[in-house]
Design a protein around this motif. Structure first.
Motif, mmCIF file in Angstrom:
data_model
loop_
_atom_site.group_PDB
_atom_site.id
_atom_site.type_symbol
_atom_site.label_atom_id
_atom_site.label_comp_id
_atom_site.label_asym_id
_atom_site.label_seq_id
_atom_site.Cartn_x
_atom_site.Cartn_y
_atom_site.Cartn_z
ATOM 1 N N PRO A 138 0.804 -1.227 0.000
ATOM 2 C CA PRO A 138 0.000 0.000 0.000
ATOM 3 C C PRO A 138 0.832 1.269 0.000
ATOM 4 C CG PRO A 138 0.020 -0.973 2.188
ATOM 5 C CD PRO A 138 0.684 -1.966 1.278
ATOM 6 N N GLY A 139 2.154 1.138 0.134
ATOM 7 C CA GLY A 139 3.003 2.317 0.211
ATOM 8 C C GLY A 139 3.540 2.796 -1.110
ATOM 9 N N ARG A 140 3.190 2.180 -2.218
ATOM 10 C CA ARG A 140 3.722 2.626 -3.509
ATOM 11 C C ARG A 140 3.057 3.943 -3.911
ATOM 12 N NH1 ARG A 140 0.132 -1.517 -4.277
ATOM 13 N NH2 ARG A 140 -1.213 -1.462 -6.127
ATOM 14 N N PRO A 141 3.750 4.769 -4.687
ATOM 15 C CA PRO A 141 3.302 6.147 -4.930
ATOM 16 C C PRO A 141 1.918 6.284 -5.537
ATOM 17 C CG PRO A 141 5.195 5.574 -6.301
ATOM 18 C CD PRO A 141 5.057 4.505 -5.285
ATOM 19 N N ASN A 142 1.526 5.385 -6.448
ATOM 20 C CA ASN A 142 0.199 5.498 -7.048
ATOM 21 C C ASN A 142 -0.913 5.195 -6.048
ATOM 22 O OD1 ASN A 142 1.838 4.252 -9.847
ATOM 23 N ND2 ASN A 142 0.735 6.191 -9.934
ATOM 24 N N GLN A 143 -0.551 4.604 -4.913
ATOM 25 C CA GLN A 143 -1.525 4.379 -3.847
ATOM 26 C C GLN A 143 -1.467 5.466 -2.782
ATOM 27 O OE1 GLN A 143 -3.826 1.732 -3.834
ATOM 28 N NE2 GLN A 143 -3.048 1.610 -5.929
ATOM 29 N N LYS A 144 -0.522 6.389 -2.927
ATOM 30 C CA LYS A 144 -0.338 7.436 -1.921
ATOM 31 C C LYS A 144 -0.561 8.830 -2.496
ATOM 32 C CE LYS A 144 -0.025 6.542 1.450
ATOM 33 N NZ LYS A 144 -1.204 6.095 2.262
ATOM 34 N N GLY A 145 -1.436 8.908 -3.503
ATOM 35 C CA GLY A 145 -1.877 10.209 -3.980
ATOM 36 C C GLY A 145 -1.254 10.696 -5.270
ATOM 37 N N PHE A 146 -0.345 9.940 -5.859
ATOM 38 C CA PHE A 146 0.304 10.404 -7.087
ATOM 39 C C PHE A 146 -0.365 9.817 -8.327
ATOM 40 C CE2 PHE A 146 3.694 11.210 -3.996
ATOM 41 C CZ PHE A 146 4.011 12.511 -4.338
ATOM 42 N N ASP A 147 -0.764 10.700 -9.230
ATOM 43 C CA ASP A 147 -1.360 10.278 -10.496
ATOM 44 C C ASP A 147 -0.337 9.623 -11.404
ATOM 45 O OD1 ASP A 147 -3.829 11.531 -9.778
ATOM 46 O OD2 ASP A 147 -3.042 13.460 -10.463
ATOM 47 N N GLN A 148 0.876 10.127 -11.331
ATOM 48 C CA GLN A 148 1.928 9.643 -12.231
ATOM 49 C C GLN A 148 3.217 9.446 -11.452
ATOM 50 O OE1 GLN A 148 2.232 11.875 -15.879
ATOM 51 N NE2 GLN A 148 4.243 11.038 -16.389
ATOM 52 N N PHE A 149 3.919 8.362 -11.763
ATOM 53 C CA PHE A 149 5.197 8.074 -11.120
ATOM 54 C C PHE A 149 6.171 7.513 -12.137
ATOM 55 C CE2 PHE A 149 7.960 4.790 -9.133
ATOM 56 C CZ PHE A 149 8.762 5.639 -8.378
ATOM 57 N N THR A 150 7.380 8.047 -12.107
ATOM 58 C CA THR A 150 8.497 7.459 -12.839
ATOM 59 C C THR A 150 9.684 7.439 -11.887
ATOM 60 O OG1 THR A 150 7.772 8.317 -14.979
ATOM 61 C CG2 THR A 150 10.068 7.630 -14.800
ATOM 62 N N GLY A 151 10.263 6.255 -11.680
ATOM 63 C CA GLY A 151 11.422 6.222 -10.799
ATOM 64 C C GLY A 151 11.693 4.855 -10.232
ATOM 65 N N GLN A 152 12.384 4.857 -9.091
ATOM 66 C CA GLN A 152 12.749 3.636 -8.387
ATOM 67 C C GLN A 152 11.967 3.557 -7.085
ATOM 68 O OE1 GLN A 152 15.245 5.950 -9.401
ATOM 69 N NE2 GLN A 152 17.021 4.835 -10.172
ATOM 70 N N LEU A 153 11.303 2.441 -6.862
ATOM 71 C CA LEU A 153 10.527 2.263 -5.639
ATOM 72 C C LEU A 153 11.432 2.027 -4.439
ATOM 73 C CD1 LEU A 153 7.626 -0.005 -6.955
ATOM 74 C CD2 LEU A 153 7.522 2.430 -6.423
ATOM 75 N N LEU A 154 12.464 1.224 -4.612
ATOM 76 C CA LEU A 154 13.384 0.892 -3.520
ATOM 77 C C LEU A 154 14.576 1.841 -3.511
ATOM 78 C CD1 LEU A 154 13.460 -3.004 -3.747
ATOM 79 C CD2 LEU A 154 12.215 -1.621 -2.093
ATOM 80 N N GLN A 155 14.961 2.287 -2.328
ATOM 81 C CA GLN A 155 16.098 3.201 -2.259
ATOM 82 C C GLN A 155 17.386 2.541 -2.731
ATOM 83 O OE1 GLN A 155 14.294 2.242 0.346
ATOM 84 N NE2 GLN A 155 15.541 1.736 2.137
ATOM 85 N N VAL A 156 17.516 1.217 -2.538
ATOM 86 C CA VAL A 156 18.726 0.534 -3.001
ATOM 87 C C VAL A 156 18.787 0.545 -4.527
ATOM 88 C CG1 VAL A 156 19.983 -1.650 -2.996
ATOM 89 C CG2 VAL A 156 18.820 -0.882 -0.924
ATOM 90 N N HIS A 157 17.647 0.379 -5.165
ATOM 91 C CA HIS A 157 17.601 0.422 -6.629
ATOM 92 C C HIS A 157 18.042 1.796 -7.138
ATOM 93 C CE1 HIS A 157 15.021 -0.316 -10.510
ATOM 94 N NE2 HIS A 157 16.302 -0.553 -10.710
ATOM 95 N N ALA A 158 17.739 2.827 -6.353
ATOM 96 C CA ALA A 158 18.068 4.194 -6.753
ATOM 97 C C ALA A 158 19.543 4.525 -6.584
ATOM 98 C CB ALA A 158 17.226 5.188 -5.954
ATOM 99 N N HIS A 159 20.353 3.564 -6.118
ATOM 100 C CA HIS A 159 21.798 3.779 -6.053
ATOM 101 C C HIS A 159 22.444 3.725 -7.426
ATOM 102 C CE1 HIS A 159 22.322 2.309 -1.592
ATOM 103 N NE2 HIS A 159 21.476 3.311 -1.716
#
Length: 473
Positions: A138-159
């Motif tokens: 339930p914590g993914r951005p499209n479930q937390k109020g964002f209409d559009q998301f592009t990016g990395q869900l996990l902070q480790v992936h964002a390394h």
């Protein structure tokens, strides 16, 4: 009879058109809101905060056109809890995520700034590093109020800057051009282009664009055109990440400077786009960093650029160098240009400030710790101030914490260690521990830290490991 019906229909049509026009006019008065957040950018790694070796003309211009805060603080000293604070308006004594822990995430009941603004009629987009909920939660951005998301869900992936895939909303978009050690798509550039497309698409309605860019966090890598201006200007220093799979640099200081400059160029592109679309004057834009500059294996690099000067510590510490961040707000015609504020603010203040600017309120029953600093931005009205600012990092039995009350700062690096005390008005570098000289003040601040802390959420679910780069092929 037919004539009467025709007249009535005409009146209803005119009324409907009038109401639509009024609604659109009201929407036009709501400001667009853009929040750009760098990753691991130190307090003094921008020219407007004293940097002399790295050029950041576009961000410096934002400060010249708007307001620069000198006592602004991230939500925490590392990325994941800092982002939770930003999204929920709650400091780390209350917010859901209090550590860099893949199992800590936002739940349905955790209301975000995006949800507040979406309910006020805003289009909402997030572009970059999320870190508050992975696929299927339930914590993914499209479930937390964002209409559009592009990016990395996990902070480790964002390394990683050349990953094998990226998320666009609920879709995993594969990037075969980055497989087998190829460097086809620098992922920050792709995220940045999607952010600009979102702004173009929503130029005729109020929007909230959250841009948690991943630069200049590790890895140390950037396209050559960003390094070129710095070649030969710094001692050639090899800087490598000791972890397997990470890209390092044989000319690390040059690479880091190039990464910061690329970030600066892209901030400039956002401003230019707003001007081209004719919406710059109706846009409140904030630029900041998620925590202090890097320490650990990169401490020498940060120190070379005086990236946290004159503060003590780095990312990962509760000292000022881990918590105090650059923070710039620009809104032409609303924020007086070239102004500086020493108001003490934290990331938990962003939610109520944006709600205030949007002309809406935080929903009843949603508890936040933040205070709107819109009066300071606009130079109008009475500015409420915090009695204290509080931070903690809690992961299992490990907890570090800090509290600022006026000019006094308490730091406790572990619960079994003594509380340190500093007077920031005389010692911004936190070099003199005054705890033994002011035991009553230590007791007062310790008592307040206890009151600011609530028991953290129990996270029963377990995230299955997916490999160091987070790649599932």
């Amino acid at each position: 009879m037919l004539r009467r019906c025709f007249v009535l229909l005409t009146c209803f049509s005119c009324l409907s058109l009038s109401l639509t026009t009024v609604s659109r006019a009201a929407d036009a008065q709501k400001p667009n809101l853009i929040f750009i957040m760098a990753d691991d950018l130190g307090y003094a790694e921008l020219g407007c905060y004293g940097q002399t070796k790295i050029k950041t003309p576009h961000i410096d211009q934002l400060a010249a056109d708007g307001m620069k805060f000198t006592q602004a603080y991230a939500g925490c000293m590392v990325c994941q809890p800092s982002r939770s604070v930003l999204m929920t308006g709650q400091h780390t004594g209350h917010t859901a995520v209090r550590a860099n822990d893949l199992n800590q995430l936002l739940y349905e009941e955790d209301k975000t700034v995006a949800e507040v603004l979406k309910s006020a009629g805003y289009a909402t987009g997030c572009f970059g590093k999320w870190g508050l909920g992975y696929a299927g939660t339930p914590g993914r951005p499209n479930q937390k109020g964002f209409d559009q998301f592009t990016g990395q869900l996990l902070q480790v992936h964002a390394h990683f800057y050349y990953p094998f895939w990226i998320w666009r909303n609920e879709e995993k978009v594969m990037l075969p051009e980055n497989e087998n050690n190829q460097r086809g798509t620098y992922i920050h550039d792709l995220i940045h282009e999607d952010a600009k497309d979102f702004i173009r698409k929503n130029k005729d309605q109020p929007f909230f664009a959250y841009l948690p860019y991943i630069i200049p966090h590790v890895e140390l890598v950037v396209p050559e055109e960003s390094e070129r201006p710095y070649r030969g200007k710094f001692p050639k220093t090899e800087i490598k990440d000791p972890r397997p799979g990470y890209i390092g640099s044989e000319d690390g200081l040059t690479t880091f400077a190039g990464m910061v400059s690329r970030l600066d160029d892209h901030v400039g592109e956002i401003v230019i786009l707003l001007e081209q679309l004719g919406i710059r004057d109706n846009t409140l834009l904030i630029f900041t960093s998620d925590n202090g500059g890097q320490g650990g294996n990169w401490k020498d690099m940060t120190d070379f650029f005086n990236g946290n000067a004159p503060l003590n510590g780095h990312k990962g510490t509760m000292y000022e160098g881990g918590l105090r961040v650059p923070f710039i707000a620009s809104w032409p015609g609303k924020i007086a240009p070239g102004t500086t504020s020493d108001l003490q603010i934290g990331f938990w203040d962003v939610l109520p400030t944006f709600a205030d600017a949007a002309g809406t309120k935080v929903p009843a029953g949603v508890d936040i710790d933040g205070i709107s600093f819109l009066p300071t931005l606009l130079g109008k009205g009475k500015q409420k101030q915090h009695p204290y600012l509080y931070w903690e990092y809690t992961k299992g039995a490990i907890r570090s914490r800090a509290l600022r009350m006026g000019d006094w700062k308490a730091v406790q690096n572990r619960m079994n260690r003594p509380v340190e005390l500093y007077d920031l008005s005389q010692d911004i570098g936190e070099t003199k521990d005054l705890a033994s000289q002011h035991p009553d003040k230590v007791k007062e601040l310790t008592r307040t830290m206890e009151q600011a802390h609530t028991a953290p959420r129990d996270f029963p679910q377990t995230l299955k490991p997916v490999g160091i780069k987070g790649y599932v092929k």
